[in-house]
Design a protein around this motif. Sequence first.
Motif, short mmCIF file in Angstrom:
data_model
loop_
_atom_site.label_atom_id
_atom_site.label_comp_id
_atom_site.label_asym_id
_atom_site.label_seq_id
_atom_site.Cartn_x
_atom_site.Cartn_y
_atom_site.Cartn_z
N PRO A 58 0.81 -1.23 0.00
CA PRO A 58 0.00 0.00 0.00
C PRO A 58 0.84 1.27 0.00
N LEU A 59 2.03 1.22 0.62
CA LEU A 59 2.91 2.40 0.61
C LEU A 59 3.33 2.73 -0.82
N LEU A 60 3.79 1.74 -1.57
CA LEU A 60 4.23 1.98 -2.94
C LEU A 60 3.06 2.32 -3.86
N ARG A 61 1.89 1.81 -3.55
CA ARG A 61 0.70 2.19 -4.33
C ARG A 61 0.39 3.67 -4.13
N ASP A 62 0.50 4.14 -2.90
CA ASP A 62 0.29 5.57 -2.64
C ASP A 62 1.39 6.41 -3.28
N VAL A 63 2.63 5.94 -3.20
CA VAL A 63 3.74 6.66 -3.81
C VAL A 63 3.55 6.76 -5.31
N ALA A 64 3.08 5.68 -5.94
CA ALA A 64 2.85 5.70 -7.38
C ALA A 64 1.82 6.76 -7.76
N THR A 65 0.74 6.83 -6.98
CA THR A 65 -0.31 7.81 -7.27
C THR A 65 0.18 9.23 -7.03
N LEU A 66 0.83 9.45 -5.90
CA LEU A 66 1.27 10.80 -5.54
C LEU A 66 2.43 11.27 -6.41
N THR A 67 3.19 10.35 -6.97
CA THR A 67 4.23 10.75 -7.92
C THR A 67 3.60 11.36 -9.16
N VAL A 68 2.52 10.78 -9.64
CA VAL A 68 1.83 11.34 -10.81
C VAL A 68 1.26 12.72 -10.46
N SER A 191 8.00 -8.89 -7.59
CA SER A 191 7.93 -8.62 -6.15
C SER A 191 6.50 -8.40 -5.71
N PRO A 192 6.11 -8.98 -4.57
CA PRO A 192 4.75 -8.74 -4.05
C PRO A 192 4.58 -7.34 -3.47
N ALA A 193 5.66 -6.58 -3.36
CA ALA A 193 5.57 -5.24 -2.79
C ALA A 193 5.26 -4.18 -3.83
N ILE A 194 5.47 -4.49 -5.11
CA ILE A 194 5.30 -3.48 -6.16
C ILE A 194 3.93 -3.65 -6.81
N PRO A 195 3.06 -2.65 -6.72
CA PRO A 195 1.70 -2.78 -7.29
C PRO A 195 1.71 -2.64 -8.80
N GLN A 196 0.76 -3.30 -9.45
CA GLN A 196 0.62 -3.15 -10.89
C GLN A 196 0.17 -1.74 -11.27
N LEU A 197 -0.43 -1.03 -10.33
CA LEU A 197 -0.86 0.35 -10.59
C LEU A 197 0.34 1.24 -10.94
N ALA A 198 1.53 0.83 -10.52
CA ALA A 198 2.73 1.64 -10.77
C ALA A 198 3.08 1.73 -12.24
N GLN A 199 2.47 0.88 -13.08
CA GLN A 199 2.77 0.94 -14.51
C GLN A 199 2.40 2.29 -15.10
N PHE A 200 1.33 2.90 -14.59
CA PHE A 200 0.93 4.22 -15.08
C PHE A 200 1.98 5.27 -14.71
N THR A 201 2.55 5.15 -13.52
CA THR A 201 3.58 6.09 -13.08
C THR A 201 4.81 5.97 -13.96
N VAL A 202 5.21 4.75 -14.26
CA VAL A 202 6.39 4.52 -15.11
C VAL A 202 6.17 5.12 -16.50
N LEU A 203 4.99 4.90 -17.07
CA LEU A 203 4.69 5.45 -18.39
C LEU A 203 4.70 6.98 -18.38
N ALA A 204 4.14 7.58 -17.33
CA ALA A 204 4.13 9.04 -17.22
C ALA A 204 5.55 9.58 -17.10
N MET A 205 6.39 8.90 -16.31
CA MET A 205 7.78 9.35 -16.15
C MET A 205 8.56 9.22 -17.45
N LEU A 206 8.37 8.13 -18.16
CA LEU A 206 9.08 7.95 -19.43
C LEU A 206 8.65 9.01 -20.44
N GLY A 207 7.34 9.27 -20.49
CA GLY A 207 6.84 10.27 -21.43
C GLY A 207 7.38 11.66 -21.14
N LEU A 208 7.38 12.06 -19.88
CA LEU A 208 7.88 13.39 -19.52
C LEU A 208 9.39 13.47 -19.65
N GLY A 209 10.08 12.37 -19.31
CA GLY A 209 11.52 12.36 -19.49
C GLY A 209 11.91 12.57 -20.95
#
Length: 354
Positions: A58-68, A191-209
């Motif tokens: 849940p921590l990384l899920r929140d981090v993924a959302t708040l990073t966006v 890893s069971p700690a990394i949510p699949q929701l983080a895929q949106f964060t990765v795509l957003a970071m790659l696009g902006l980068g």
Amino acid sequence: MTTSISPPDTVPQEKTVGHRMPFWVNQRLGLLVLVIALGILFGVLRPAFLDQRLVLFPLLRDVATLTVVALAQMVALSVGHMNLAVGRMAAFGALFAGLGYDRLHLPMQAGLLLCLAAGAAIGAVTGWLIARTGVSSFVVTLAMDFALLGLVSLMYSALTEDAAFTTRPAGIDALRSYSLADICLGPICGSPAIPQLAQFTVLAMLGLGFLYGCTRIGRELLLTGANPAAAELSGIPTGRRVLLAHTLSGLLAALAGFMAAAGTGTFRASIGDDFMLPSFLGAVLGGTLLTGGVVSVLGTLLGTALVGVIRKGLDLLGVGLESLNIYLGCILLLALSADRIRTVVSYRKVVRST
């Protein structure tokens, strides 16, 4: 990635040869070390902090959302503006996704596209108002925040019975509860700690980068933030760049709203209520200047992760919500002070070199 636009280098070549920046000056490396150190510290003080499914997931899920969310603020800051309506734009976009799922019975992907389109549209309206009228982004986005607060609440009251859309299309439950451990290649799983929701964060970071690091439009956005008058004289359509920045900010805010709704399982009017402080914390701690011209996509992720680790760690240690907000406010104040100090030091170095 840290991307910046700076004045031409006027330092003589012999003064710069062999000069290397000490590792501790590198802000992103410092943030990474701090995140790891605090994670270890909280893990020692409270071993439950290292539980992958109950705490880290849940921590990384929140981090993924708040990073966006922080990326949405970063885009606005890149042109020297701010988006005080980032939370309401998230709620506005999520409203259309929930409406599409509940009334139009759209699949998850179509609802997400509707959400992004709504966020981009409201961001474009905001950017157009700023560019057209010349009114400060602070004033316009603050007014937009109040307007959307009333509009979103009215629409939820008119369209729902419980002020929330609860229809969940196929696939959205997987975004909320599935991790990379549910993706396997033969006997090897994630890893069971990394949510699949983080895929949106990765795509957003790659696009902006890619946008800020590899395209002319990205450089023009930074030039508009660094010196609008000089950018205008250089032939850059600053009005259109301001419009683009706020459109992207609204789109990313809507994406964050969708991620927040997917994380809770409901689309409601209160989505984004607590996005304002994290949006500035992540961006500013990561190295983005409030005055524009410098952004850091990776730094934004690390800044958001630092805030998330501190919040979760102090929560496990029994620190109350009021104290948490005080600490986070102090962190933002320190970050803003560091931002100002960094600007002054850079200016003095340029003056001395000339």
